[in-house]
Design a protein around this motif. Structure first.
Motif, PDB file in Angstrom:
ATOM      1  N   VAL A 115       0.837  -1.201   0.000  1.00  0.00           N
ATOM      2  CA  VAL A 115       0.000   0.000   0.000  1.00  0.00           C
ATOM      3  C   VAL A 115       0.873   1.252   0.000  1.00  0.00           C
ATOM      4  O   VAL A 115       0.580   2.229  -0.693  1.00  0.00           O
ATOM      5  CB  VAL A 115      -0.960  -0.009   1.207  1.00  0.00           C
ATOM      6  CG1 VAL A 115      -1.773   1.287   1.253  1.00  0.00           C
ATOM      7  CG2 VAL A 115      -1.899  -1.203   1.141  1.00  0.00           C
ATOM      8  N   GLN A 116       1.961   1.226   0.762  1.00  0.00           N
ATOM      9  CA  GLN A 116       2.897   2.352   0.782  1.00  0.00           C
ATOM     10  C   GLN A 116       3.436   2.645  -0.620  1.00  0.00           C
ATOM     11  O   GLN A 116       3.468   3.792  -1.067  1.00  0.00           O
ATOM     12  CB  GLN A 116       4.076   2.050   1.708  1.00  0.00           C
ATOM     13  CG  GLN A 116       5.147   3.137   1.707  1.00  0.00           C
ATOM     14  CD  GLN A 116       6.444   2.693   2.368  1.00  0.00           C
ATOM     15  OE1 GLN A 116       6.547   1.571   2.859  1.00  0.00           O
ATOM     16  NE2 GLN A 116       7.432   3.562   2.383  1.00  0.00           N
ATOM     17  N   GLU A 117       3.830   1.597  -1.326  1.00  0.00           N
ATOM     18  CA  GLU A 117       4.383   1.769  -2.667  1.00  0.00           C
ATOM     19  C   GLU A 117       3.327   2.288  -3.640  1.00  0.00           C
ATOM     20  O   GLU A 117       3.603   3.154  -4.473  1.00  0.00           O
ATOM     21  CB  GLU A 117       4.967   0.442  -3.160  1.00  0.00           C
ATOM     22  CG  GLU A 117       5.695   0.552  -4.488  1.00  0.00           C
ATOM     23  CD  GLU A 117       6.387  -0.742  -4.875  1.00  0.00           C
ATOM     24  OE1 GLU A 117       6.811  -0.846  -6.036  1.00  0.00           O
ATOM     25  OE2 GLU A 117       6.491  -1.642  -4.021  1.00  0.00           O
ATOM     26  N   LEU A 118       2.121   1.758  -3.542  1.00  0.00           N
ATOM     27  CA  LEU A 118       1.048   2.193  -4.440  1.00  0.00           C
ATOM     28  C   LEU A 118       0.684   3.656  -4.211  1.00  0.00           C
ATOM     29  O   LEU A 118       0.411   4.395  -5.162  1.00  0.00           O
ATOM     30  CB  LEU A 118      -0.185   1.311  -4.248  1.00  0.00           C
ATOM     31  CG  LEU A 118      -0.064  -0.145  -4.717  1.00  0.00           C
ATOM     32  CD1 LEU A 118      -1.285  -0.945  -4.285  1.00  0.00           C
ATOM     33  CD2 LEU A 118       0.101  -0.216  -6.237  1.00  0.00           C
ATOM     34  N   LEU A 119       0.688   4.081  -2.949  1.00  0.00           N
ATOM     35  CA  LEU A 119       0.336   5.463  -2.636  1.00  0.00           C
ATOM     36  C   LEU A 119       1.473   6.435  -2.927  1.00  0.00           C
ATOM     37  O   LEU A 119       1.252   7.646  -3.011  1.00  0.00           O
ATOM     38  CB  LEU A 119      -0.064   5.580  -1.164  1.00  0.00           C
ATOM     39  CG  LEU A 119      -1.380   4.905  -0.749  1.00  0.00           C
ATOM     40  CD1 LEU A 119      -1.564   4.993   0.755  1.00  0.00           C
ATOM     41  CD2 LEU A 119      -2.561   5.542  -1.463  1.00  0.00           C
ATOM     42  N   GLY A 120       2.695   5.917  -3.037  1.00  0.00           N
ATOM     43  CA  GLY A 120       3.835   6.789  -3.276  1.00  0.00           C
ATOM     44  C   GLY A 120       4.311   7.491  -2.030  1.00  0.00           C
ATOM     45  O   GLY A 120       4.885   8.581  -2.096  1.00  0.00           O
ATOM     46  N   HIS A 121       4.081   6.878  -0.859  1.00  0.00           N
ATOM     47  CA  HIS A 121       4.553   7.452   0.397  1.00  0.00           C
ATOM     48  C   HIS A 121       6.048   7.190   0.557  1.00  0.00           C
ATOM     49  O   HIS A 121       6.507   6.067   0.384  1.00  0.00           O
ATOM     50  CB  HIS A 121       3.820   6.833   1.589  1.00  0.00           C
ATOM     51  CG  HIS A 121       2.434   7.355   1.768  1.00  0.00           C
ATOM     52  ND1 HIS A 121       1.483   6.696   2.518  1.00  0.00           N
ATOM     53  CD2 HIS A 121       1.828   8.478   1.305  1.00  0.00           C
ATOM     54  CE1 HIS A 121       0.360   7.389   2.496  1.00  0.00           C
ATOM     55  NE2 HIS A 121       0.550   8.474   1.773  1.00  0.00           N
ATOM     56  N   ALA A 122       6.800   8.233   0.907  1.00  0.00           N
ATOM     57  CA  ALA A 122       8.239   8.072   1.116  1.00  0.00           C
ATOM     58  C   ALA A 122       8.521   7.298   2.393  1.00  0.00           C
ATOM     59  O   ALA A 122       9.495   6.553   2.485  1.00  0.00           O
ATOM     60  CB  ALA A 122       8.916   9.445   1.176  1.00  0.00           C
ATOM     61  N   SER A 123       7.658   7.455   3.381  1.00  0.00           N
ATOM     62  CA  SER A 123       7.854   6.805   4.675  1.00  0.00           C
ATOM     63  C   SER A 123       6.676   5.900   4.998  1.00  0.00           C
ATOM     64  O   SER A 123       5.517   6.231   4.715  1.00  0.00           O
ATOM     65  CB  SER A 123       8.011   7.862   5.770  1.00  0.00           C
ATOM     66  OG  SER A 123       7.974   7.284   7.053  1.00  0.00           O
ATOM     67  N   LEU A 124       6.973   4.765   5.608  1.00  0.00           N
ATOM     68  CA  LEU A 124       5.916   3.825   5.997  1.00  0.00           C
ATOM     69  C   LEU A 124       4.999   4.448   7.053  1.00  0.00           C
ATOM     70  O   LEU A 124       3.818   4.105   7.129  1.00  0.00           O
ATOM     71  CB  LEU A 124       6.530   2.529   6.527  1.00  0.00           C
ATOM     72  CG  LEU A 124       5.562   1.384   6.831  1.00  0.00           C
ATOM     73  CD1 LEU A 124       4.821   0.944   5.579  1.00  0.00           C
ATOM     74  CD2 LEU A 124       6.305   0.204   7.447  1.00  0.00           C
ATOM     75  N   SER A 125       5.540   5.371   7.866  1.00  0.00           N
ATOM     76  CA  SER A 125       4.736   6.000   8.910  1.00  0.00           C
ATOM     77  C   SER A 125       3.551   6.760   8.327  1.00  0.00           C
ATOM     78  O   SER A 125       2.502   6.878   8.956  1.00  0.00           O
ATOM     79  CB  SER A 125       5.599   6.943   9.756  1.00  0.00           C
ATOM     80  OG  SER A 125       6.146   7.977   8.957  1.00  0.00           O
ATOM     81  N   SER A 126       3.708   7.279   7.101  1.00  0.00           N
ATOM     82  CA  SER A 126       2.601   7.987   6.449  1.00  0.00           C
ATOM     83  C   SER A 126       1.473   7.029   6.102  1.00  0.00           C
ATOM     84  O   SER A 126       0.300   7.408   6.093  1.00  0.00           O
ATOM     85  CB  SER A 126       3.090   8.683   5.172  1.00  0.00           C
ATOM     86  OG  SER A 126       4.093   9.625   5.462  1.00  0.00           O
ATOM     87  N   THR A 127       1.819   5.778   5.808  1.00  0.00           N
ATOM     88  CA  THR A 127       0.826   4.776   5.431  1.00  0.00           C
ATOM     89  C   THR A 127       0.182   4.147   6.656  1.00  0.00           C
ATOM     90  O   THR A 127      -0.975   3.716   6.607  1.00  0.00           O
ATOM     91  CB  THR A 127       1.489   3.673   4.580  1.00  0.00           C
ATOM     92  OG1 THR A 127       2.315   4.276   3.584  1.00  0.00           O
ATOM     93  CG2 THR A 127       0.449   2.804   3.890  1.00  0.00           C
ATOM     94  N   GLN A 128       0.915   4.094   7.758  1.00  0.00           N
ATOM     95  CA  GLN A 128       0.434   3.382   8.940  1.00  0.00           C
ATOM     96  C   GLN A 128      -0.811   3.997   9.561  1.00  0.00           C
ATOM     97  O   GLN A 128      -1.505   3.339  10.331  1.00  0.00           O
ATOM     98  CB  GLN A 128       1.559   3.299   9.985  1.00  0.00           C
ATOM     99  CG  GLN A 128       2.619   2.275   9.616  1.00  0.00           C
ATOM    100  CD  GLN A 128       3.813   2.303  10.557  1.00  0.00           C
ATOM    101  OE1 GLN A 128       4.111   3.333  11.153  1.00  0.00           O
ATOM    102  NE2 GLN A 128       4.488   1.175  10.684  1.00  0.00           N
ATOM    103  N   ILE A 129      -1.096   5.256   9.223  1.00  0.00           N
ATOM    104  CA  ILE A 129      -2.306   5.874   9.758  1.00  0.00           C
ATOM    105  C   ILE A 129      -3.545   5.106   9.333  1.00  0.00           C
ATOM    106  O   ILE A 129      -4.552   5.066  10.031  1.00  0.00           O
ATOM    107  CB  ILE A 129      -2.409   7.352   9.327  1.00  0.00           C
ATOM    108  CG1 ILE A 129      -3.555   8.043  10.069  1.00  0.00           C
ATOM    109  CG2 ILE A 129      -2.594   7.481   7.815  1.00  0.00           C
ATOM    110  CD1 ILE A 129      -3.599   9.535   9.852  1.00  0.00           C
TER     111      ILE A 129
END
Length: 300
Positions: free
Chosen positions: A266-280
């Protein structure tokens, strides 16, 4: 080397080596200049002379000026990065911001569309095959089917679509590129869009460009134009609660996690640089599980 030269070096670093966006660079620059103004007022002559006590005094001043918790946290983060750069360049001997932290606001969970709400949105764009309805269908399928940002969708060129591999090249924040896969619903919506909308409108108004999404005159759609279209779709679907087009991206991530996708994907698909941004989004899915349990379990 004076303070202005040091700041210019840092700005060049975050632009050329870190590839930060223009908005991020401006925010860093403003935070550093604000801090520099404070140092001048305190007669602190150079960055090397800053210590923990002077930072605490700076934070007290920010609170007195009624800065929000999130703004103060951002300033601390900017200055910590600035000092890490100076430490690397041997301009200072230590980073006084390493031991400084500031509590952020309470976590605000991203809002998303429920299944029945998504069905209402899709019903609007599948009600007929008029050129603009077909265009709106492609936009909705694109944003929900890939989770990309509205700004990213406006930047897509026709040549960015890899039909063979069913993937789209996306240019994200900081000009970072990633490929995002798409499914059969978006594939069908795009095929209809090309034949019944895009080709026709561009020929009608004699336009010639490679941008994927167009307005009713055949010109490239801006992010603002796409948000306007989405807002109209939402209004037409008669959804009652306060909603925002960016919720499609939140819904994409939440639906993936609720159906078993792993966080890194999901992090890669969203283009988040940090996993912490996805963990929300894990907080969202936990709330969803808790609500489902409370509603359906006899001992809840």
């Amino acid at each position: 080397m004076n303070e202005q030269q040091i700041v210019e070096m840092f700005m060049s670093y975050i632009q050329n080596e870190r590839n930060y966006s223009e908005n991020t660079r401006l925010a860093y620059h403003d935070d550093i200049l604000d801090f520099q103004t404070f140092l001048n007022q305190q007669h602190i002559l150079n960055y090397q002379d800053v210590d923990y006590l002077s930072i605490r005094l700076y934070l007290t001043e920010l609170k007195r000026e009624n800065y929000s918790r999130s703004s103060i946290s951002r300033k601390i983060s900017s200055l910590r990065s600035f000092y890490n750069f100076m430490l690397r360049e041997e301009i200072v001997e230590n980073n006084p911001f390493t031991s400084v932290s500031h509590a952020k606001n309470h976590l605000r969970l991203p809002k998303f569309f429920y299944n029945e709400e998504m069905e209402a949105l899709f019903q609007v764009v599948y009600e007929d095959d008029e050129a603009l309805t077909v265009r709106d269908r492609a936009i909705l399928e694109l944003l929900y089917g890939t989770g990309i940002r509205v700004s990213e969708s406006a930047d897509i060129r026709v040549g960015d679509i890899e039909q063979t591999y069913q993937a789209i090249l996306i240019r994200g924040k900081g000009n970072k590129e990633r490929y995002v896969p798409f499914g059969s619903f978006l594939e069908d919506a795009m095929a209809t869009y090309f034949t019944k909308s895009r080709h026709m409108l561009m020929a009608k108004y004699q336009k010639n460009h490679d941008f994927l999404l167009i307005n009713h005159y055949g010109d490239p759609l801006t992010p603002r134009g796409i948000r306007y279209i989405l807002t109209k779709i939402i209004e037409k679907a008669a959804l009652t609660r306060k909603i925002h087009p960016h919720m499609l991206r939140h819904t994409f991530a939440t639906d993936l996690l609720n159906n078993g996708a792993d966080m890194r994907t999901v992090q890669e698909l969203l283009g988040h640089a940090s996993l912490s941004s996805t963990q929300i989004y894990t907080h969202v899915t936990k709330e969803h599980l808790k609500a489902t349990y409370a509603k359906h379990h006899p001992r809840a």
